[in-house]
Design an enzyme around this catalytic site. Structure first.
Site, PDB file in Angstrom:
ATOM      1  N   GLY A  11       0.799  -1.226   0.000  1.00 17.71           N
ATOM      2  CA  GLY A  11       0.000   0.000   0.000  1.00 17.71           C
ATOM      3  C   GLY A  11       0.830   1.274   0.000  1.00 17.71           C
ATOM      4  O   GLY A  11       0.493   2.247  -0.684  1.00 17.71           O
ATOM      5  N   ASN A  12       1.945   1.277   0.747  1.00 11.38           N
ATOM      6  CA  ASN A  12       2.703   2.529   0.855  1.00 11.38           C
ATOM      7  C   ASN A  12       3.463   2.877  -0.425  1.00 11.38           C
ATOM      8  O   ASN A  12       3.975   3.984  -0.553  1.00 11.38           O
ATOM      9  CB  ASN A  12       3.630   2.511   2.080  1.00 11.38           C
ATOM     10  CG  ASN A  12       4.658   1.418   1.999  1.00 11.38           C
ATOM     11  OD1 ASN A  12       4.504   0.469   1.228  1.00 11.38           O
ATOM     12  ND2 ASN A  12       5.718   1.527   2.770  1.00 11.38           N
ATOM     13  N   LYS A 127     -14.883 -11.477   4.405  1.00 12.80           N
ATOM     14  CA  LYS A 127     -14.319 -10.129   4.276  1.00 12.80           C
ATOM     15  C   LYS A 127     -15.412  -9.124   3.898  1.00 12.80           C
ATOM     16  O   LYS A 127     -15.940  -9.169   2.787  1.00 12.80           O
ATOM     17  CB  LYS A 127     -13.240 -10.178   3.181  1.00 12.80           C
ATOM     18  CG  LYS A 127     -12.227  -9.062   3.257  1.00 12.80           C
ATOM     19  CD  LYS A 127     -11.177  -9.256   2.170  1.00 12.80           C
ATOM     20  CE  LYS A 127     -10.413  -7.987   1.866  1.00 12.80           C
ATOM     21  NZ  LYS A 127      -9.657  -7.436   2.989  1.00 12.80           N
ATOM     22  N   LYS A 210      -2.780 -10.284  -2.474  1.00 13.86           N
ATOM     23  CA  LYS A 210      -1.767  -9.970  -3.495  1.00 13.86           C
ATOM     24  C   LYS A 210      -0.426 -10.665  -3.227  1.00 13.86           C
ATOM     25  O   LYS A 210       0.323 -10.957  -4.169  1.00 13.86           O
ATOM     26  CB  LYS A 210      -1.578  -8.465  -3.653  1.00 13.86           C
ATOM     27  CG  LYS A 210      -0.848  -7.761  -2.518  1.00 13.86           C
ATOM     28  CD  LYS A 210       0.533  -7.322  -2.941  1.00 13.86           C
ATOM     29  CE  LYS A 210       1.313  -6.549  -1.902  1.00 13.86           C
ATOM     30  NZ  LYS A 210       1.118  -6.716  -0.498  1.00 13.86           N
ATOM     31  N   LYS A 272       2.073 -12.517   4.010  1.00  9.28           N
ATOM     32  CA  LYS A 272       3.388 -12.289   3.403  1.00  9.28           C
ATOM     33  C   LYS A 272       4.353 -13.424   3.752  1.00  9.28           C
ATOM     34  O   LYS A 272       5.054 -13.947   2.888  1.00  9.28           O
ATOM     35  CB  LYS A 272       3.989 -10.958   3.881  1.00  9.28           C
ATOM     36  CG  LYS A 272       3.191  -9.753   3.443  1.00  9.28           C
ATOM     37  CD  LYS A 272       3.852  -8.459   3.872  1.00  9.28           C
ATOM     38  CE  LYS A 272       2.842  -7.339   3.939  1.00  9.28           C
ATOM     39  NZ  LYS A 272       1.974  -7.201   2.761  1.00  9.28           N
TER      40      LYS A 272
HETATM   41  P1  ADP Z   1       0.925  -3.977   2.641  1.00  4.26           P
HETATM   42  O1  ADP Z   1       0.074  -2.866   2.148  1.00  4.26           O
HETATM   43  O2  ADP Z   1       2.363  -3.796   2.279  1.00  4.26           O
HETATM   44  O3  ADP Z   1       0.396  -5.340   2.303  1.00  4.26           O
HETATM   45  P2  ADP Z   1       0.171  -4.507   5.425  1.00  4.26           P
HETATM   46  O4  ADP Z   1      -0.244  -3.402   6.329  1.00  4.26           O
HETATM   47  O5  ADP Z   1      -0.864  -5.445   4.908  1.00  4.26           O
HETATM   48  O6  ADP Z   1       0.977  -3.815   4.241  1.00  4.26           O
HETATM   49  O7  ADP Z   1       1.294  -5.373   6.172  1.00  4.26           O
HETATM   50  C1  ADP Z   1       2.446  -4.796   6.757  1.00  4.26           C
HETATM   51  C2  ADP Z   1       2.244  -4.547   8.245  1.00  4.26           C
HETATM   52  O8  ADP Z   1       2.255  -5.783   8.989  1.00  4.26           O
HETATM   53  C3  ADP Z   1       3.342  -3.766   8.938  1.00  4.26           C
HETATM   54  O9  ADP Z   1       3.183  -2.391   8.746  1.00  4.26           O
HETATM   55  C4  ADP Z   1       3.207  -4.177  10.409  1.00  4.26           C
HETATM   56  O10 ADP Z   1       2.489  -3.207  11.146  1.00  4.26           O
HETATM   57  C5  ADP Z   1       2.377  -5.445  10.360  1.00  4.26           C
HETATM   58  N1  ADP Z   1       2.906  -6.600  11.089  1.00  4.26           N
HETATM   59  C6  ADP Z   1       2.128  -7.515  11.717  1.00  4.26           C
HETATM   60  N2  ADP Z   1       2.849  -8.473  12.301  1.00  4.26           N
HETATM   61  C7  ADP Z   1       4.159  -8.175  12.046  1.00  4.26           C
HETATM   62  C8  ADP Z   1       5.396  -8.812  12.404  1.00  4.26           C
HETATM   63  N3  ADP Z   1       5.422  -9.942  13.109  1.00  4.26           N
HETATM   64  N4  ADP Z   1       6.542  -8.239  11.970  1.00  4.26           N
HETATM   65  C9  ADP Z   1       6.504  -7.100  11.250  1.00  4.26           C
HETATM   66  N5  ADP Z   1       5.367  -6.447  10.886  1.00  4.26           N
HETATM   67  C10 ADP Z   1       4.191  -6.980  11.280  1.00  4.26           C
HETATM   68 MG    MG Z   2      -1.549  -6.102   2.934  1.00  8.91          MG
END
Ligand code: ADP
Ligand code: MG
Length: 310
Positions: A11-12, A127, A210, A272
């Site tokens: 997202g970022n 969802k 994704k 992820k």
């Molecule tokens: P994206 O848009 O890149 O998919 P998400 O917000 O879905 O981003 O996922 C990334 C987020 O996951 C990070 O910003 C963090 O806050 C969160 N997160 C949850 N658990 C963990 C973890 N164990 N280690 C690192 N980040 C984590």
């Molecule tokens: Mg995400």
């Protein structure tokens, strides 16, 4: 032989609104162009959370006042988001590459991703999407084929399933473009979910993660590395707790253990790590990297980020 990277943008990397995305894709394009200039073959994938929210919201709002204006199926909303995000990305990437004297065609493939009608997630679409509706409105939408659920006493909402990807329908096109040294943007928003029925591909009431779609693509095009660019530089165990520990490297056995111990939040880091693990296990030598957008280069060089694989 040049290394092939599937680069999954979070997202970022794309911003939250129209001007935000216009600005973000410029920064993102610099990172991608750096990798191309270094000789990597790159395939770009991306999320679509805010964008698909905007699209579903706009059509839902219009349908409440305009009788002729339809509520769009999720598959159509994902298709629209691929076109919109792909347009901004390919426009910015083309310019960034030309500014560096790199004459590489850039294009977005509207990409369908097959899911299994028997996927367990279809039994319980979990969802929630978009606006709240009254009971009567929900019944009318239900008759049109939308899945509706009551949401914690606040009204009715559409719900979609989150099935796993099983095939990338346009994978040969991705490969052909890659082999012709062109830059491809594909499986945006996890891909347009479709269910196969003989020669027919039917849009499914679903969203595909994704990160999972990117891992499936990376596997199918025989990529060397899956890079998931997100909002954290590394992944952590005991995330957010006093004993938080940032990880540089994760074997597949450790990744599995930490998943089982619930160190990764569902809906953000869990998909992820699961997708990274699935890709790294799919063939010897395959590795995944999770890091920040502006750390991609350092991460590939092993200077930061978390590497998953054996
Ligand atoms: P994206 O848009 O890149 O998919 P998400 O917000 O879905 O981003 O996922 C990334 C987020 O996951 C990070 O910003 C963090 O806050 C969160 N997160 C949850 N658990 C963990 C973890 N164990 N280690 C690192 N980040 C984590
Ligand atoms: Mg995400």
């Amino acid at each position: 032989m040049k290394k092939t990277i599937v680069l999954a943008l979070g997202g970022n990397a794309l911003g939250n609104d129209l001007p935000g995305q216009m600005a973000a894709v410029k920064t993102t394009s610099v990172v991608i162009a750096d990798l191309i200039a270094q000789g990597y073959r790159v395939v770009v994938t991306h999320g679509n959370g805010p964008q698909v929210g905007m699209i579903t919201g706009a059509f839902e709002a219009a349908s409440k006042t305009e009788a002729k204006s339809p509520v769009l199926p999720m598959s159509v909303c994902v298709a629209l988001s691929q076109g919109y995000i792909g347009y901004d990305l390919q426009n910015a990437l083309r310019e960034e590459l030309l500014n560096r004297g790199i004459n590489k065609p850039v294009a977005t493939i509207v990409t369908q991703v097959e899911v299994d009608a028997a996927d367990p997630s279809f039994k319980n679409p979990a969802k929630p999407i978009g606006a709240f509706y009254s009971k009567e409105e929900a019944e009318a939408l239900s008759r049109k084929g939308f899945e509706m659920r009551e949401d914690a006493g606040r009204g009715y909402r559409r719900v979609v399933s989150s099935p796993k990807p099983v095939d990338i329908i346009e994978k040969e096109t991705v490969k052909a473009m890659l082999d012709a040294d062109q830059l491809v943007i594909t499986v945006g928003g996890g891909g347009i979910p479709v269910i196969r029925d003989g020669n027919t591909l039917r849009g499914a009431n679903a969203v595909i993660d994704k990160d999972w779609a990117s891992a499936k693509l990376a596997e199918m095009i025989d990529a060397d590395m899956l890079i998931i660019l997100t909002a954290v530089e590394k992944i952590a165990i005991n995330f957010g707790k006093p004993n938080e520990q940032w990880l540089d490297k994760l074997t597949s056995a450790d990744a599995q253990r930490y998943i089982d111990e619930k160190h990764f939040a569902p809906g953000s880091m869990l998909p992820k790590v699961e997708a990274a693990l699935s890709f790294s296990r799919s063939k010897k030598g395959r590795k995944a990297l999770i890091t920040l957008l502006n750390k991609a280069k350092d991460g590939i060089e092993g200077k930061t980020g978390t590497i998953i694989g054996d």
